[in-house]
Write an enzyme that holds these catalytic residues in place. Structure first.
Site, PDB file in Angstrom:
ATOM      1  N   GLY A  46      14.034  40.037  87.879  1.00 43.00           N
ATOM      2  CA  GLY A  46      14.824  41.246  87.643  1.00 43.00           C
ATOM      3  C   GLY A  46      15.059  41.421  86.161  1.00 43.00           C
ATOM      4  O   GLY A  46      15.007  40.448  85.394  1.00 43.00           O
ATOM      5  N   GLN A  51      18.837  44.397  78.417  1.00 44.60           N
ATOM      6  CA  GLN A  51      18.162  43.142  78.055  1.00 44.60           C
ATOM      7  C   GLN A  51      16.971  43.349  77.136  1.00 44.60           C
ATOM      8  O   GLN A  51      16.462  42.385  76.559  1.00 44.60           O
ATOM      9  CB  GLN A  51      17.708  42.402  79.319  1.00 44.60           C
ATOM     10  CG  GLN A  51      18.868  41.871  80.138  1.00 44.60           C
ATOM     11  CD  GLN A  51      18.358  41.086  81.320  1.00 44.60           C
ATOM     12  OE1 GLN A  51      18.001  41.643  82.341  1.00 44.60           O
ATOM     13  NE2 GLN A  51      18.287  39.766  81.155  1.00 44.60           N
ATOM     14  N   CYS A  96      19.226  33.694  84.094  1.00 47.61           N
ATOM     15  CA  CYS A  96      19.121  35.013  83.471  1.00 47.61           C
ATOM     16  C   CYS A  96      18.143  34.925  82.306  1.00 47.61           C
ATOM     17  O   CYS A  96      18.208  33.975  81.531  1.00 47.61           O
ATOM     18  CB  CYS A  96      20.503  35.446  82.983  1.00 47.61           C
ATOM     19  SG  CYS A  96      20.520  37.048  82.177  1.00 47.61           S
ATOM     20  N   LEU A  97      17.252  35.902  82.205  1.00 50.56           N
ATOM     21  CA  LEU A  97      16.262  35.891  81.111  1.00 50.56           C
ATOM     22  C   LEU A  97      16.932  35.960  79.746  1.00 50.56           C
ATOM     23  O   LEU A  97      16.345  35.554  78.745  1.00 50.56           O
ATOM     24  CB  LEU A  97      15.276  37.056  81.269  1.00 50.56           C
ATOM     25  CG  LEU A  97      14.332  36.982  82.481  1.00 50.56           C
ATOM     26  CD1 LEU A  97      13.479  38.245  82.555  1.00 50.56           C
ATOM     27  CD2 LEU A  97      13.450  35.746  82.425  1.00 50.56           C
ATOM     28  N   HIS A 138      22.976  41.217  90.320  1.00 54.04           N
ATOM     29  CA  HIS A 138      22.884  40.598  88.987  1.00 54.04           C
ATOM     30  C   HIS A 138      22.476  41.648  87.945  1.00 54.04           C
ATOM     31  O   HIS A 138      23.074  41.731  86.865  1.00 54.04           O
ATOM     32  CB  HIS A 138      21.875  39.443  89.040  1.00 54.04           C
ATOM     33  CG  HIS A 138      21.642  38.742  87.740  1.00 54.04           C
ATOM     34  ND1 HIS A 138      22.027  37.442  87.505  1.00 54.04           N
ATOM     35  CD2 HIS A 138      21.049  39.171  86.594  1.00 54.04           C
ATOM     36  CE1 HIS A 138      21.684  37.104  86.261  1.00 54.04           C
ATOM     37  NE2 HIS A 138      21.090  38.144  85.687  1.00 54.04           N
ATOM     38  N   GLU A 139      21.476  42.468  88.287  1.00 58.79           N
ATOM     39  CA  GLU A 139      20.988  43.477  87.325  1.00 58.79           C
ATOM     40  C   GLU A 139      21.998  44.609  87.141  1.00 58.79           C
ATOM     41  O   GLU A 139      22.162  45.132  86.036  1.00 58.79           O
ATOM     42  CB  GLU A 139      19.620  44.016  87.752  1.00 58.79           C
ATOM     43  CG  GLU A 139      18.512  42.967  87.864  1.00 58.79           C
ATOM     44  CD  GLU A 139      18.443  41.994  86.702  1.00 58.79           C
ATOM     45  OE1 GLU A 139      18.733  42.391  85.556  1.00 58.79           O
ATOM     46  OE2 GLU A 139      18.116  40.822  86.947  1.00 58.79           O
ATOM     47  N   HIS A 142      24.476  43.685  84.709  1.00 62.01           N
ATOM     48  CA  HIS A 142      24.000  43.849  83.330  1.00 62.01           C
ATOM     49  C   HIS A 142      24.311  45.237  82.778  1.00 62.01           C
ATOM     50  O   HIS A 142      24.717  45.363  81.628  1.00 62.01           O
ATOM     51  CB  HIS A 142      22.489  43.615  83.231  1.00 62.01           C
ATOM     52  CG  HIS A 142      22.097  42.182  83.020  1.00 62.01           C
ATOM     53  ND1 HIS A 142      22.555  41.437  81.958  1.00 62.01           N
ATOM     54  CD2 HIS A 142      21.273  41.369  83.724  1.00 62.01           C
ATOM     55  CE1 HIS A 142      22.021  40.214  82.028  1.00 62.01           C
ATOM     56  NE2 HIS A 142      21.251  40.153  83.094  1.00 62.01           N
TER      57      HIS A 142
HETATM   58 NI    NI Z   1      20.212  38.526  83.877  1.00 60.36          NI
END
Ligand code: NI
Length: 172
Positions: A46, A51, A96-97, A138-139, A142
């Site tokens: 995701g 991000q 998380c990226l 989660h996204e 963000h």
């Molecule tokens: Ni994330």
């Protein structure tokens, strides 16, 4: 298409409430394609626009890396909102990226209903369960400036941030 750099913890854009998308044009669709490319390149499931440094309410999710053909692939939601979530909750490990190297258990509703738009501007309703529901939540966090670190206990958060600082200092 282009692969973008992923913004890391500490960048203020990750803490900002992202802006609503009002124009559904080729530029937006190109951006969504770039987000998928960036996510695949980073081997994530995701990604949210903040991000990649853009304060816009856009998320993409693709669970194909889990190697289960039943799981949803290539889901993009613009201006996503969780309109319903189950009372049932469960905890699973999340990463998380934007915070590579850190993982922790996070409690979330098992199922959610998400409303928003597709990249063409059509209304979409997404019913999601388990991993798919978790990835969407989660996204969506963000685009609201929330990170999974905010959803763990203060003690765990402190430990995770300490680990992050150590990794930063070591230049990982
Ligand atoms: Ni994330």
């Amino acid at each position: 298409m282009a692969i973008h750099d992923i913004v890391l913890l500490g960048d203020p854009i990750l803490r900002r409430e992202a802006e609503e998308v009002t124009v559904f044009d080729d530029e937006l669709r190109m951006l969504v394609r770039d987000m998928f490319e960036t996510m695949y390149h980073a081997e994530g499931i995701g990604l949210a626009a903040p991000q990649i440094g853009l304060s816009k309410r856009i998320i993409v999710v693709d669970l194909r890396l889990q190697e289960d053909e039943e799981l949803p692939q290539s889901t993009a939601v613009v201006n996503p909102v969780v309109v319903w979530s189950s009372d049932d909750t469960e905890k699973q490990t999340e990463g998380c990226l934007s915070i590579p190297g850190l993982e922790e258990f996070v409690w979330r509703p098992v199922s959610v209903r998400v409303e928003g738009k597709d990249p063409e501007g059509n209304d979409v309703v997404v019913e999601a369960h388990e991993l798919f529901a978790r990835a969407l939540q989660h996204e969506i966090d963000h685009v609201n400036g929330i990170l999974f670190l905010d959803r763990v206990s203060p003690l765990k958060r402190k430990m995770l941030l300490k680990k992050w600082k150590k990794m930063e200092a070591e230049g990982e």
